[in-house]
Write a protein that holds these residues in place. Structure first.
Motif, PDB file in Angstrom:
ATOM      1  N   ARG A  61      -6.883   2.024   5.361  1.00 22.84           N
ATOM      2  CA  ARG A  61      -5.705   2.899   5.356  1.00 22.84           C
ATOM      3  C   ARG A  61      -4.955   2.761   4.031  1.00 22.84           C
ATOM      4  O   ARG A  61      -4.617   1.650   3.613  1.00 22.84           O
ATOM      5  N   VAL A  66      -6.283   9.065   2.291  1.00 22.72           N
ATOM      6  CA  VAL A  66      -5.838  10.440   2.523  1.00 22.72           C
ATOM      7  C   VAL A  66      -6.425  11.360   1.456  1.00 22.72           C
ATOM      8  O   VAL A  66      -6.896  12.468   1.753  1.00 22.72           O
ATOM      9  N   SER A 194       0.685   5.792   9.872  1.00 28.47           N
ATOM     10  CA  SER A 194      -0.749   5.580   9.759  1.00 28.47           C
ATOM     11  C   SER A 194      -0.995   4.121  10.102  1.00 28.47           C
ATOM     12  O   SER A 194      -0.680   3.220   9.326  1.00 28.47           O
ATOM     13  N   THR A 203      -7.199   8.730  13.767  1.00 31.09           N
ATOM     14  CA  THR A 203      -6.942   9.104  12.376  1.00 31.09           C
ATOM     15  C   THR A 203      -6.748  10.614  12.247  1.00 31.09           C
ATOM     16  O   THR A 203      -5.980  11.084  11.394  1.00 31.09           O
ATOM     17  N   GLU A 206      -3.208  11.051  13.015  1.00 29.06           N
ATOM     18  CA  GLU A 206      -2.318  10.422  12.046  1.00 29.06           C
ATOM     19  C   GLU A 206      -2.374  11.053  10.653  1.00 29.06           C
ATOM     20  O   GLU A 206      -1.394  10.967   9.907  1.00 29.06           O
ATOM     21  N   LEU A 207      -3.496  11.660  10.287  1.00 30.84           N
ATOM     22  CA  LEU A 207      -3.621  12.254   8.951  1.00 30.84           C
ATOM     23  C   LEU A 207      -3.583  13.780   8.979  1.00 30.84           C
ATOM     24  O   LEU A 207      -2.748  14.405   8.317  1.00 30.84           O
ATOM     25  N   ILE A 217       3.102  11.220   5.827  1.00 31.90           N
ATOM     26  CA  ILE A 217       2.346  10.103   6.381  1.00 31.90           C
ATOM     27  C   ILE A 217       2.899   8.817   5.780  1.00 31.90           C
ATOM     28  O   ILE A 217       3.089   8.724   4.568  1.00 31.90           O
ATOM     29  N   VAL A 219       1.948   4.878   5.498  1.00 28.41           N
ATOM     30  CA  VAL A 219       0.922   3.862   5.715  1.00 28.41           C
ATOM     31  C   VAL A 219       1.614   2.546   6.043  1.00 28.41           C
ATOM     32  O   VAL A 219       2.367   1.996   5.230  1.00 28.41           O
TER      33      VAL A 219
END
Length: 513
Positions: A61, A66, A194, A203, A206-207, A217, A219
């Motif tokens: 991550r 991304v 994230s 994911t 989350e993305l 986002i 992290v």
């Protein structure tokens, strides 16, 4: 619509808005993320990689993760994300299984990255992979002929025995999930955590969900780096509004800091069962505006149902319902002959709709068994989950077809035993497994005692409590206390590790004949 087209609209409208940031103060605006992902897409295309190819992304991550996911999508290729906690041999199997065209990674060495002769692309790009520099950031994939039904990613199922299965998700399925389902309505003012393992299909939530909504986002640090006391200040400091967690983490934090997540707008949990007592503690302590159970196999693109947990909706329940279908999903409860069962009766949950995956990569026979055409419901995925429909219309999880075992000639649903152990109020978590023995197979219960609630002899107390709810053949013969449950890379209970514990042969209670 291809998923990156949803991101492009926010690049045009709010180019300087923050797309992703981390805990070290690094950040990428939508414009900068678009430029970087465009350079990667161009680098892949220069190597002849595009539609019909699969790119392996070996990144944890990060901002670079991304960038890589968006860049792979814009190149026309599909991608697969490796799990940083998986053994290198398993990751090497995935690289070979997808016939990877390239591996995207960073220069920093990582022991979980598989040895392979597949070409590497290192982020940040330089040299031969980025001859045009910023000029490549304007990369346009419009002429790649990539359509809605083209493959976007392959997600490998976790915790399976034998050959792992690569679930194929199309642009259509992912775009439907992020744009058309109302599990969580994101806006550009939202900030989304994230936190999940890259290899988890969480994911996608989350993305892609925040990128398609113009949100930010954030992290977060690895879960192992955080104490229970860290969560509330981390959420406040990071300005988070939306987060997904596995029930194991929610149980751990809620036990000592039930109000830790109260600063969120929406907390989504899912992946395995959660003790209703945990949800009640969170609600009583001042829950987020929404506390939501999201349910869905990887094969149906993240979530297919949802249930909003409130003090009223979970009062007096011994399990939290799976809820009702999200927009665009069809749910059917069928018998072994794929006939609908009456409301209230148990059957297999079969899921149809736009989010259903295209099957398993290079496993047509397995795909044909699980993805079937139904004369009434169309193409459906056979989940293997046993459910029943409640009078409210909500679905209630009963167990798994593959976790039904025989004990002394009786059929036993292991999940039913686990729920009864949790209902005792003496444990934080519990897992029940069938153990082979030269004399006779028996049930063993692995449990984490609830501090302050466990009596001097928890095995006797638990057996007595369960005996008020279950027949004798369903009561575990051995009780194994643990300081914490072993969990795999995405936070689910590691049942293989449980069965391998030597303490199973030295537990407090002896098997009954």
């Amino acid at each position: 619509m291809r998923i990156e087209c949803l991101v492009a609209s926010h690049v045009r409208q709010r180019p300087e808005a923050v797309a992703v940031r981390d805990q070290q103060g690094r950040a990428l605006s939508y414009a900068e993320l678009w430029r970087r992902s465009g350079r990667l897409a161009a680098a892949l295309n220069r190597r002849g990689i595009g539609r019909g190819d699969i790119v392996v992304i070996a990144l944890d991550r990060s901002l670079e993760l991304v960038e890589a996911v968006l860049g792979a999508a814009r190149s026309g290729a599909a991608y697969v994300l490796l799990d940083p906690v998986s053994p290198p041999l398993r990751n090497a199997h995935i690289v070979a299984d997808v016939r990877a065209a390239a591996i995207v990674e960073t220069a920093a060495p990582a022991p979980w990255r598989p040895a392979s002769d597949v070409p590497r692309i290192v982020l940040p790009l330089d040299g031969d992979d980025d001859p045009d520099g910023d000029d490549a950031g304007s990369f346009d994939a419009a002429d790649l002929a990539v359509g809605d039904d083209d493959l976007l990613y392959v997600a490998y199922t976790s915790g399976s025995t034998g050959r792992p299965k690569g679930v194929m998700a199309s642009h259509r399925a992912v775009t439907h999930f992020v744009a058309d389902t109302a599990l969580v309505e994101l806006t550009p003012s939202d900030t989304v955590a994230s936190l999940a393992s890259p290899a988890s299909d969480a994911t996608t939530f989350e993305l892609w969900k925040p990128l398609a909504s113009g949100s930010t986002i954030v992290v977060l640090p690895a879960i192992a780096e955080l104490t229970v006391e860290d969560w509330a200040p981390l959420i406040e400091r990071s300005g988070l509004s939306v987060m997904f967690v596995m029930p194991g983490l929610l149980e751990l934090v809620a036990r000592e800091q039930p109000a830790a997540f109260a600063g969120l707008d929406t907390l989504v949990f899912g992946g395995e069962a959660l003790d209703p007592g945990t949800a009640r503690r969170v609600c009583e302590a001042g829950k987020p505006r929404r506390l939501v159970l999201g349910y869905g196999p990887t094969e149906t693109t993240v979530f297919a149902t949802s249930f909003d947990c409130t003090a009223e909706s979970i009062a007096r329940r011994d399990r939290i319902p799976l809820g009702t279908a999200l927009d665009g999903y069809d749910l059917a409860v069928l018998d072994p002959g794929l006939r609908a069962v009456p409301s209230g009766e148990t059957g297999e949950l079969c899921i149809g709709g736009r989010g259903v995956a295209d099957g398993y990569l290079a496993q047509p026979h397995v795909s044909a068994e699980r993805f079937v055409d139904h004369p009434e419901f169309g193409r459906i995925y056979r989940s293997g989950d046993l459910v029943r429909r409640l009078p409210s219309g909500d679905l209630e999880f009963v167990g798994r077809l593959d976790r039904q075992v025989k004990i002394r000639g009786y059929r036993v649903e292991l999940e039913e035993v686990e729920r009864s152990v949790l209902a005792s109020g003496l444990v934080i978590s519990a897992a029940v497994e069938r153990i082979e023995s030269p004399a006779a197979a028996y049930l063993a219960c692995y449990f984490v005692p609830l501090p302050g609630a466990a009596p001097e002899n928890p095995a006797v107390a638990l057996a007595a409590a369960v005996a008020t709810r279950l027949p004798g053949y369903m009561i575990p013969a051995r009780w194994i206390p643990l300081p914490q449950m072993p969990r795999n890379g995405i936070g689910k209970i590691d049942r293989a590790a449980l069965r391998g514990l030597p303490s199973a042969d030295r537990a407090a209670a002896e098997p009954r004949p």
